[in-house]
Design an enzyme around this catalytic site. Structure first.
Site, short mmCIF file in Angstrom:
data_model
loop_
_atom_site.label_atom_id
_atom_site.label_comp_id
_atom_site.label_asym_id
_atom_site.label_seq_id
_atom_site.Cartn_x
_atom_site.Cartn_y
_atom_site.Cartn_z
N HIS A 1 0.89 -1.04 -0.15
CA HIS A 1 0.15 0.05 -0.13
C HIS A 1 0.82 1.37 0.10
CE1 HIS A 1 -4.25 1.51 0.54
NE2 HIS A 1 -3.51 2.50 0.82
N LYS B 1 -7.47 -1.14 6.65
CA LYS B 1 -7.89 -1.75 5.21
C LYS B 1 -6.91 -2.93 5.13
CE LYS B 1 -7.52 1.80 2.67
NZ LYS B 1 -7.87 3.19 2.76
N ARG C 1 -12.67 13.09 4.85
CA ARG C 1 -11.54 13.80 4.87
C ARG C 1 -10.96 14.64 3.72
NH1 ARG C 1 -7.53 8.99 5.90
NH2 ARG C 1 -6.16 10.43 5.65
N ASP D 1 -13.63 3.38 7.65
CA ASP D 1 -12.72 4.02 6.86
C ASP D 1 -13.16 4.67 5.42
OD1 ASP D 1 -9.97 5.08 5.89
OD2 ASP D 1 -10.38 3.38 4.40
N SER E 1 -6.21 4.64 8.38
CA SER E 1 -6.84 4.31 7.11
C SER E 1 -6.23 3.41 6.63
CB SER E 1 -7.08 5.59 6.43
OG SER E 1 -7.15 5.54 4.91
N1 URA Z 1 -4.10 6.05 1.50
C1 URA Z 1 -5.25 5.42 2.11
O1 URA Z 1 -5.59 4.24 2.04
N2 URA Z 1 -5.48 6.41 3.18
C2 URA Z 1 -5.18 7.56 3.37
O2 URA Z 1 -5.57 8.25 4.39
C3 URA Z 1 -4.08 7.80 2.69
C4 URA Z 1 -3.53 7.07 1.56
#
Ligand code: URA
Length: 446
Positions: A93, A198, A179, A172, A194
């Site tokens: 990620h 996930k 956000r 989220d 966040s």
């Molecule tokens: N990627 C995400 O999944 N969340 C964030 O807050 C920033 C980047």
């Protein structure tokens, strides 16, 4: 409204005030707030006020961990081990950046090396692009896959990229969208929560995090990026996952292309081993780290050999074609990337003066692309897959006055005219030589 709902809303006010005043929230308060957001008993305006309080007051490490675990538990938690028994499920990620199409190349490479990658990805957020928006520039490709399809494709092809479903970390999903429109994206605890919620809910055993650092990232300084990396590694380790975080360059855009279809073309080039140097290096580093953390390579050298092999023998590219076709995309567009959506106008941006490129403001290039129509100004906006910017000069390049700094791919002359002076101003050109920027800045392990 029931009496219970009223009590919950009163609690929400207390929790907002407590955080606004800089106090530490208890685990129960965080759980209550996240449960209220998920159940819809806490309305968007209270959630937004709480996000702003967190943005200004921050959170302790304990609060951030509790927030992450509460968000991960707000919906379904996938267990993919029955899909491929005995196989380590690996994920990556990025914390978000400009020109970051790394997943598009890394996923097929790692899958071609024999490690399944089942990934939930996001859409663009503010100036930073999103993997799903990029892939959607391939006609027919869809991120909306059922859980049964996800499992079937993971078993058959070893690679799935799906949109976050309503069932997975739904808290989220709600907070991410809020956000984006309330100026509360660049907050360490909110980003850590966040991303890690996930990743934990999606069931990966091993995770490589690409924490971007610089003007085109949500963490602008190395100190902030290191703090975010350490926090996410600590949360993942606590949850029993293996996590490595790489801190990587985002002062200037990654690679040369910024814009959805343009970035898909660049990712395809990297799958053939001929992406721009910084992007190709990052792709191979991240893929190598994924093999290492999953125990599929004895060391980083061996991991890099495996990565080079599947690029050279074409297996990584074939895997990408299979993946695109399996999610409804037209594989002819991958084999002939010049047929991807193209902007009607491609205009060169000349250097106002000669010299050496000392800086290139990644954020401004991201914002220009957004204004060209490549991103969303507000929730639900349609995006134009064809528009964007292709860089000809990056930090360390030499340019003569009038030579092309970059090209604008625009839908109209007016849009291009607005972009050109902004792109010229995004470059800092000086008379002394400047060194190219390194791509890898630090590595944090659990
Ligand atoms: N990627 C995400 O999944 N969340 C964030 O807050 C920033 C980047």
């Amino acid at each position: 409204m029931t009496k219970l709902d009223t009590i919950r809303i009163m609690n929400a006010v207390d929790i907002i005030i407590k955080k606004r005043n800089g106090a530490e929230l208890s685990r129960t308060e965080i759980d209550d707030f996240i449960n209220g957001i998920t159940a819809g008993t806490i309305p968007d305006y209270q959630a937004a006020a709480w996000l702003m309080a967190v943005y200004f007051q921050g959170m302790t490490d304990r609060e951030t961990t509790d927030l992450t675990l509460a968000m991960a538990a707000s919906g379904e938690q996938l267990d993919l081990h029955d899909v491929l028994p005995g196989t380590v499920i690996v994920d990556k990620h990025s914390s978000g950046g400009v020109g970051d199409k790394t997943t598009l190349a890394v996923g097929p490479i790692v899958a071609a090396c024999g490690l399944p990658v089942g990934k939930m990805s996001g859409r663009g957020l503010s100036f930073s692009g999103g993997t799903i928006d990029k892939l959607e520039s391939i006609r027919g490709w869809s991120a909306e896959v059922s859980e049964a399809h996800f499992r079937r494709q993971l078993r058959a092809i070893g690679l799935v990229v799906a949109a976050q479903t309503a069932d997975l970390a739904p808290a989220d999903k709600i907070l991410y969208a809020l956000r984006d429109v309330t100026g509360t994206v660049p907050s360490l605890p909110l980003i850590a929560g966040s991303i890690m919620s996930k990743k934990l809910a999606a069931g990966a055993d091993a995770i490589v995090l690409d924490v971007k650092c610089g003007r085109g990232a949500f963490m602008e300084t190395l100190t902030d990026a290191q703090a975010l990396a350490r926090q996410m590694v600590a949360i993942g380790t606590l949850a029993g996952r293996k996590v490595t975080a790489l801190i990587t360059q985002m002062e200037q855009p990654l690679g040369l292309a910024v814009g959805n279809a343009l970035e898909v073309q660049e990712a395809i080039a990297a799958l053939h081993g001929c992406g721009p140097a910084d992007f190709q290096e990052l792709v191979e580093v991240v893929a190598g780290e994924m093999l290492l953390i999953a125990g599929a390579a004895s060391d980083l050298g061996n991991a890099r050999e495996q990565v080079s092999a599947v690029i050279d023998n074409g297996h990584a590219f074939v895997r990408f074609c299979d993946f695109v076709a399996s999610q409804g995309g037209d594989p002819a567009l991958v084999e002939h990337p010049e047929r991807l959506p193209a902007a009607p106008l491609v205009i060169a941006v000349p250097a106002p003066s000669g010299g050496y490129v000392h800086a290139l403001d990644a954020r401004e290039v991201g914002l220009v692309t957004l204004d060209l129509g490549g991103g969303r100004q507000k929730k639900g906006d349609l995006i134009d897959p064809a528009v964007g910017v292709v860089l000809a000069a990056k930090v360390g390049s030499t340019v003569n006055a009038g030579e092309t700094l970059c090209t604008v791919h625009a839908a109209s002359r007016a849009a291009a005219d607005a972009a050109i002076p902004r792109l010229q101003a995004a470059y800092t050109i000086a008379t002394q030589p400047a060194a190219p920027l390194p791509i890898l800045l630090d590595r944090v392990t659990g």
